[in-house]
Every structure is written in C-alpha cells, then in structure tokens.
Write an enzyme that holds these catalytic residues in place. Structure first.
Site, PDB file in Angstrom:
ATOM      1  N   ARG A   2      43.521  89.390  50.662  1.00  0.00           N
ATOM      2  CA  ARG A   2      42.909  90.853  49.949  1.00  0.00           C
ATOM      3  C   ARG A   2      41.808  91.534  51.014  1.00  0.00           C
ATOM      4  O   ARG A   2      41.196  90.582  51.782  1.00  0.00           O
ATOM      5  CB  ARG A   2      41.836  90.647  48.794  1.00  0.00           C
ATOM      6  CG  ARG A   2      41.336  92.176  48.324  1.00  0.00           C
ATOM      7  CD  ARG A   2      40.589  91.936  46.967  1.00  0.00           C
ATOM      8  NE  ARG A   2      40.764  92.804  46.296  1.00  0.00           N
ATOM      9  CZ  ARG A   2      38.741  93.825  46.285  1.00  0.00           C
ATOM     10  NH1 ARG A   2      37.747  92.363  46.718  1.00  0.00           N
ATOM     11  NH2 ARG A   2      38.324  94.313  45.548  1.00  0.00           N
TER      12      ARG A   2
ATOM     13  N   LYS B  75      37.482  77.476  47.247  1.00  0.00           N
ATOM     14  CA  LYS B  75      38.449  78.701  46.644  1.00  0.00           C
ATOM     15  C   LYS B  75      39.741  77.545  47.171  1.00  0.00           C
ATOM     16  O   LYS B  75      39.840  76.978  47.793  1.00  0.00           O
ATOM     17  CB  LYS B  75      38.350  79.427  48.368  1.00  0.00           C
ATOM     18  CG  LYS B  75      39.983  79.846  47.596  1.00  0.00           C
ATOM     19  CD  LYS B  75      39.468  81.972  48.313  1.00  0.00           C
ATOM     20  CE  LYS B  75      41.206  82.977  48.558  1.00  0.00           C
ATOM     21  NZ  LYS B  75      40.677  83.971  49.319  1.00  0.00           N
TER      22      LYS B  75
ATOM     23  N   ARG C  21      30.599  87.601  44.111  1.00  0.00           N
ATOM     24  CA  ARG C  21      30.181  86.460  44.796  1.00  0.00           C
ATOM     25  C   ARG C  21      29.825  85.939  44.259  1.00  0.00           C
ATOM     26  O   ARG C  21      28.267  86.606  43.905  1.00  0.00           O
ATOM     27  CB  ARG C  21      30.113  86.909  46.676  1.00  0.00           C
ATOM     28  CG  ARG C  21      30.936  87.034  47.737  1.00  0.00           C
ATOM     29  CD  ARG C  21      30.585  86.920  48.894  1.00  0.00           C
ATOM     30  NE  ARG C  21      31.249  87.263  50.177  1.00  0.00           N
ATOM     31  CZ  ARG C  21      30.778  87.372  51.089  1.00  0.00           C
ATOM     32  NH1 ARG C  21      29.604  87.305  51.596  1.00  0.00           N
ATOM     33  NH2 ARG C  21      31.765  87.765  51.926  1.00  0.00           N
TER      34      ARG C  21
END
Length: 327
Positions: free
Chosen positions: A121, A190, A324
């Site tokens: 992204r 992640k 975040r």
C-alpha cells in the site's frame, strides 16, 4: 537450466554432486557451479562438502500447481479459470493486470516464488526471499462497479485469518489491510499485507486484482534487515505446507469473491471486528506529516474505521490514511 530447476533438485535438503546435478539438468558441472554461486544472492544458504556435494542448509518446499489445484474444492476448481505458478516476477499483481489487458484475468490466480519489484500500500516496496513466503494474486471481474466493493481488502484479511486459525495460528487484523501476529515479547509483528487494485467504472463493470504477501518462514538474517517487527506462519504453525496454505487460501478467496457483490462487506464486518488488533486501544492516525492520537473503535459495514477522542467520533475512509498501534 534455470535457478528454479536447480533449487527444485536441491530442495530436499540432501547432498547432490555437481556431476549428478549436471546430468539431471543436461548441463556441464561448470554451468551448475555458476548457478550455485547465485543461490547466496537469493538468500538461500548452501553447504558444500568435499566428496558429498552440495545441499541447501534448510530444506525448501517449492510451490506445485497441480498439487494446489488437486487440493481445491469442487466449487473452487470450477471458479478458477487458470493457475500460474512462476519462479520470479516483478509483481504477481502486475502479471494479472497484464492478463486483464489481454482480455483474460477473471478467475485467474498467480503464485510466485519471489517478487523482484513487489509493492504494498502507498507504493511501499515489498521484498521477498526465494521460496519463504506465499505471494498470491487473484483476478476478478465485478459487474456492479467499484462503489460496491467497499471493505473488500478487509474481507480478504478475514479469509486469511480463518485459514490460519485452522492450523492453530491466532492472527489479528490491522485496518485497513495488514494481518498481524502477537510477538512473544509483546506487541505485534506483520504477518501479511494486502493490496487491492481496481480499474473500471464507479457504477459499472470493473476489474480487480487482489494480492497478498504472506511471511511463511523467513530466515533470521532477512528478518533483521526489515525495519519493522515481522512474524511468520511457522512461528505458530511449524511445518505448515505452503502448498496446503495456498490451496486453502484460494478456496476461501474464490468463495468470498463469488458472493461479495451480493452481500458486500456487511457479511464480514463482525468477523473482522472480532479479530481487530487495536480495538479500544490508542492508535496513531497518520495523514501525511500529521499524526493524531485516537482510540480505535470498530469498522462499520462499509469497512470504514471509527476512532474516538473524548466525545468526538471520526470515521476513517482508507485512502492515504494509516493507523499504527502505540507502544
């Protein structure tokens, strides 16, 4: 001879002499040696022992198209028009966008061992080591237009989380398009990123390529080179086959895509919110150079994230906004 053919012969983790490799590949030992020297550049550690030959330090499971297709449900085999399994591509999403440009693309999927120019992204580079991730893209044509596809990237995250949960992996979702795992020392790493690219009319037919990059088993040296905490499927499900994961993921994605136009994201909203990594927690909302601290709420039936500051409620609508978690 390609690098992929050589890796496939070495992928069992056993020793193979240069002569044996050359005979199987139909090339000279010198040609084999030149290719072997390239393996380190691909992040594939190799061991050479005099009198025994060469082997990979860690055995690798490479992707096998027939094995993936054979494991699909009958419905998915009907919906999947073609599966490509490639060694190296600049981008699996770009590959399927080109397929759409050629008049194909719908119901096609592409798996690739390594991407040389993958991106996530907002144009971020997504680098991958050979054979240690699952890079998957699927093409689909919708008749209702882009406006009917709100929340599609979030539904993709739910599909992946559901697949992983069958194998004991507890995944969490980060708005709008990341899949996370909790790290042993706290916080999240992640696990996967999702990139959905659309072209077409806002109210008419449109073509969609959805891409996922999933960390399956990253070498420690590669993890150390990443500027953010990362996690792998094998952290919680050691030994889970990439081919099994690919088949189950395609099963879930194809079923979701077949019904998304009619049901929309509302059918997936509750499942996404149940796995929301930061629900009720403080997050940073990033808009360009501006950073605001908010408390994250749920996503609505359109896939928008609601955040709070005291009595003030605000709806975030994707685009160039990032969220975040705060330490």
């Amino acid at each position: 001879m390609t690098i992929g053919e050589l890796i496939r012969l070495l992928s069992d983790g056993e020793f193979h002499s240069g002569q044996q490799l050359g005979e199987k590949l139909g090339v000279s030992r010198a040609a084999v040696w030149k290719q072997l020297r390239k393996l380190e550049d691909l992040g594939i550690p190799m061991e050479a022992v005099k009198g025994q030959g060469y082997r990979l330090v860690t055995a690798m499971e490479l992707l096998e198209g027939p094995r993936v297709v054979a494991a699909l449900s009958r419905e998915s085999r009907h919906q999947l028009s073609r599966l490509f399994v490639e060694e190296v591509l600049p981008s699996s999403n770009a590959f399927l966008r080109e397929r759409f440009a050629q008049g194909a693309g719908h119901g096609e999927a592409c798996l690739v061992e390594q991407q040389s120019a993958g991106r996530g992204r907002r144009g971020r580079i997504w680098t991958t080591p050979w054979g240690r991730t699952l890079m998957c893209s699927v093409g689909w044509r919708f008749e209702s237009g882009v406006a009917a596809l709100e929340g599609l990237s979030l539904a993709i995250g739910v599909v992946l989380a559901q697949v992983l949960e069958r194998h004991g992996v507890v995944a969490r979702l980060k708005w709008p398009n990341d899949v996370l795992l909790e790290m042993p020392g706290g916080g999240h790493g992640k696990l996967a990123g999702i990139l959905v690219e659309m072209s077409g009319d806002a109210a008419g037919p449109c073509e969609v390529v959805l891409g996922m990059g999933i960390n399956v088993d990253l070498p420690e040296a590669f993890r150390a080179s990443i500027d953010q905490p990362v996690a792998c499927v094998h952290d919680q499900a050691p030994g889970l086959s990439r081919n099994v994961l690919a088949a189950e993921l395609l099963d879930g994605l194809l079923a979701m895509l077949a019904g998304f136009e009619e049901g929309g994201f509302a059918a997936w909203q509750g499942e996404w919110n149940r796995r929301h990594a930061f629900a009720g927690s403080e997050v940073e909302v990033i808009r360009g150079d501006r950073r605001d601290v908010r408390v994250a709420g749920d996503v609505d039936e359109s896939g928008n994230l609601w955040v709070y500051q005291g009595e003030r409620h605000e709806r975030l609508v994707g685009g160039e906004i990032s969220v975040r978690g705060r330490p």
